[in-house]
Design a protein around this motif. Structure first.
Motif, PDB file in Angstrom:
ATOM      1  N   ARG A   1       0.840  -1.197   0.000  1.00 24.97           N
ATOM      2  CA  ARG A   1       0.000   0.000   0.000  1.00 24.97           C
ATOM      3  C   ARG A   1       0.874   1.246   0.000  1.00 24.97           C
ATOM      4  NH1 ARG A   1      -5.144   1.897   1.389  1.00 24.97           N
ATOM      5  NH2 ARG A   1      -5.200   3.813   2.624  1.00 24.97           N
ATOM      6  N   THR A   2       0.413   2.294  -0.670  1.00 23.95           N
ATOM      7  CA  THR A   2       1.053   3.606  -0.567  1.00 23.95           C
ATOM      8  C   THR A   2       0.006   4.602  -0.120  1.00 23.95           C
ATOM      9  OG1 THR A   2       0.622   4.431  -2.801  1.00 23.95           O
ATOM     10  CG2 THR A   2       2.526   2.986  -2.515  1.00 23.95           C
ATOM     11  N   GLU A   3       0.416   5.533   0.710  1.00 26.98           N
ATOM     12  CA  GLU A   3      -0.519   6.511   1.267  1.00 26.98           C
ATOM     13  C   GLU A   3       0.134   7.889   1.266  1.00 26.98           C
ATOM     14  OE1 GLU A   3      -2.683   7.433   5.579  1.00 26.98           O
ATOM     15  OE2 GLU A   3      -1.703   5.501   5.199  1.00 26.98           O
ATOM     16  N   VAL A   4      -0.559   8.879   0.759  1.00 23.05           N
ATOM     17  CA  VAL A   4      -0.036  10.241   0.727  1.00 23.05           C
ATOM     18  C   VAL A   4       0.049  10.793   2.146  1.00 23.05           C
ATOM     19  CG1 VAL A   4      -0.452  12.598  -0.080  1.00 23.05           C
ATOM     20  CG2 VAL A   4      -0.984  10.659  -1.573  1.00 23.05           C
TER      21      VAL A   4
ATOM     22  N   MET B   1       5.454  13.224  -0.155  1.00 19.19           N
ATOM     23  CA  MET B   1       5.754  12.280   0.912  1.00 19.19           C
ATOM     24  C   MET B   1       4.753  11.131   0.868  1.00 19.19           C
ATOM     25  SD  MET B   1       8.347  13.741   2.449  1.00 19.19           S
ATOM     26  CE  MET B   1       8.452  12.799   3.982  1.00 19.19           C
ATOM     27  N   ARG B   2       5.261   9.910   0.954  1.00 17.09           N
ATOM     28  CA  ARG B   2       4.420   8.718   0.933  1.00 17.09           C
ATOM     29  C   ARG B   2       4.773   7.788   2.087  1.00 17.09           C
ATOM     30  NH1 ARG B   2       1.002   8.158  -3.632  1.00 17.09           N
ATOM     31  NH2 ARG B   2       1.247  10.097  -4.783  1.00 17.09           N
ATOM     32  N   LYS B   3       3.742   7.276   2.730  1.00 14.98           N
ATOM     33  CA  LYS B   3       3.909   6.198   3.697  1.00 14.98           C
ATOM     34  C   LYS B   3       3.694   4.888   2.952  1.00 14.98           C
ATOM     35  CE  LYS B   3       1.773   4.355   7.930  1.00 14.98           C
ATOM     36  NZ  LYS B   3       0.683   4.616   8.920  1.00 14.98           N
ATOM     37  N   LEU B   4       4.677   4.006   3.011  1.00 14.80           N
ATOM     38  CA  LEU B   4       4.605   2.728   2.316  1.00 14.80           C
ATOM     39  C   LEU B   4       4.377   1.618   3.341  1.00 14.80           C
ATOM     40  CD1 LEU B   4       7.690   3.083  -0.067  1.00 14.80           C
ATOM     41  CD2 LEU B   4       5.356   3.924  -0.408  1.00 14.80           C
TER      42      LEU B   4
END
Length: 320
Positions: free
Chosen positions: A30-33, A42-45
């Motif tokens: 999953r990737t989350e802005v 910036m992305r939370k992976l």
């Protein structure tokens, strides 16, 4: 893989680069802005692990053409700072990998560990967070790395100051005259150079807000060597704009109470604080927008300009 924001999905080449830096058997699920930044995407992976669990990494990429010219320098500086900070006790992310020239990624990028907590920009609970911010900054300034980062840069000049409409002309003229003078001498410290509430993560127990603690300090792209007053001034300015001028002035007191040492002469402290406040005059809109996106809808560009004017006036009344 599920994308939180399909309109700005991470490109395949970047995902492949990230995958090469995962443990055997891991994959990106999953990737989350992550909102709140100004210069970078910036992305939370979310990473699926071999045992069926998950862990998280953060991907920082420079995609805006306006900032691409600085990306190599900033990412190299951040990578160096994260290496330096490892094992110091300062809660900074750990470096996983960096591609400052986009040799492998679609855009210049840096991959780092994810820190728990969140930036807290609300007025509520500020009296608890303020001394925690101050103690954390004192700890950063106490670092004495074997290899110093580069000297700080302060680009604002008296000629680039943007006086807000309706501002106290006399106060702004006096503040501008302050930064026409040569910079005072100083004892150098390790600087974050963008230490302010948006870059400090807090763990705040819902049932016990008074038990808040700093869980992380992020965005080390401008780490430098220079006067502690400059880091303090930057946090003062941001607190003044977020919460009101009195909180900006109060942070300087909290820094001293936490054991931090500022310039002895009021005129020297004023130089650094005026310089940072006036620097903000050039980018009020870009400063205010991420705060609105984070939930502070009342902080319009105009509202922030008015707070900046009140803060500059307060600085001149207090130290001028």
């Amino acid at each position: 893989m599920a994308n939180h924001d399909e309109a700005a999905a991470v490109r395949p080449s970047t995902l492949a680069w990230v995958s090469r830096h995962l443990e055997v058997g891991e994959r990106i699920v999953r990737t989350e802005v992550l909102h709140g930044g100004i210069t970078a995407d910036m992305r939370k992976l979310t990473i699926g692990t071999r045992d069926g669990g998950t862990r998280h990494l953060v991907l920082r990429s420079f995609v805006d053409p306006f900032y691409l010219g600085h990306a190599e320098d900033w990412l190299n500086r951040e990578a160096s700072a994260l290496i330096l900070l490892a094992g110091t006790g300062v809660p900074a992310p750990g470096l996983v990998a960096a591609d400052p020239i986009a040799a492998h990624c679609e855009y210049p990028s840096l991959l780092m560990t994810h820190l728990a907590g969140r930036a807290v920009l609300d007025d509520e609970g500020l009296e608890i967070r303020l001394p925690l911010l101050a103690r954390q900054l004192v700890a950063i300034h106490a670092l004495r790395p074997a290899e110093r980062p580069r000297q700080y840069a302060a680009l604002t000049t008296a000629d680039t100051v943007v006086v807000p409409t309706g501002a106290d002309a006399a106060a702004w003229a006096a503040a501008t005259d302050v930064i026409r003078k040569p910079a005072p001498s100083y004892d150098g410290s390790f600087l974050h150079r963008d230490f302010q509430p948006s870059n400090v993560l807090f763990d705040v127990p819902p049932s016990h807000p008074a038990g808040a603690r700093v869980s992380g300090v992020v965005d080390w792209a401008a780490a430098s060597w220079g006067p502690a007053d400059l880091d303090v001034a930057h946090c003062c300015t941001n607190l003044a704009l977020l919460h009101g001028p009195a909180w900006g002035l109060r942070f300087a007191e909290a820094y001293g109470e936490a054991g931090g040492v500022l310039a002895e002469a009021a005129s020297e402290r004023l130089y650094w604080w005026a310089r940072d406040a006036l620097a903000c005059s050039e980018e009020v809109q870009s400063v205010a927008q991420p705060w609105r996106e984070a939930g502070r809808a009342e902080l319009t560009t105009r509202a922030v300009e008015e707070r900046l004017d009140a803060y500059v006036t307060a600085l001149m009344d207090t130290l001028g």
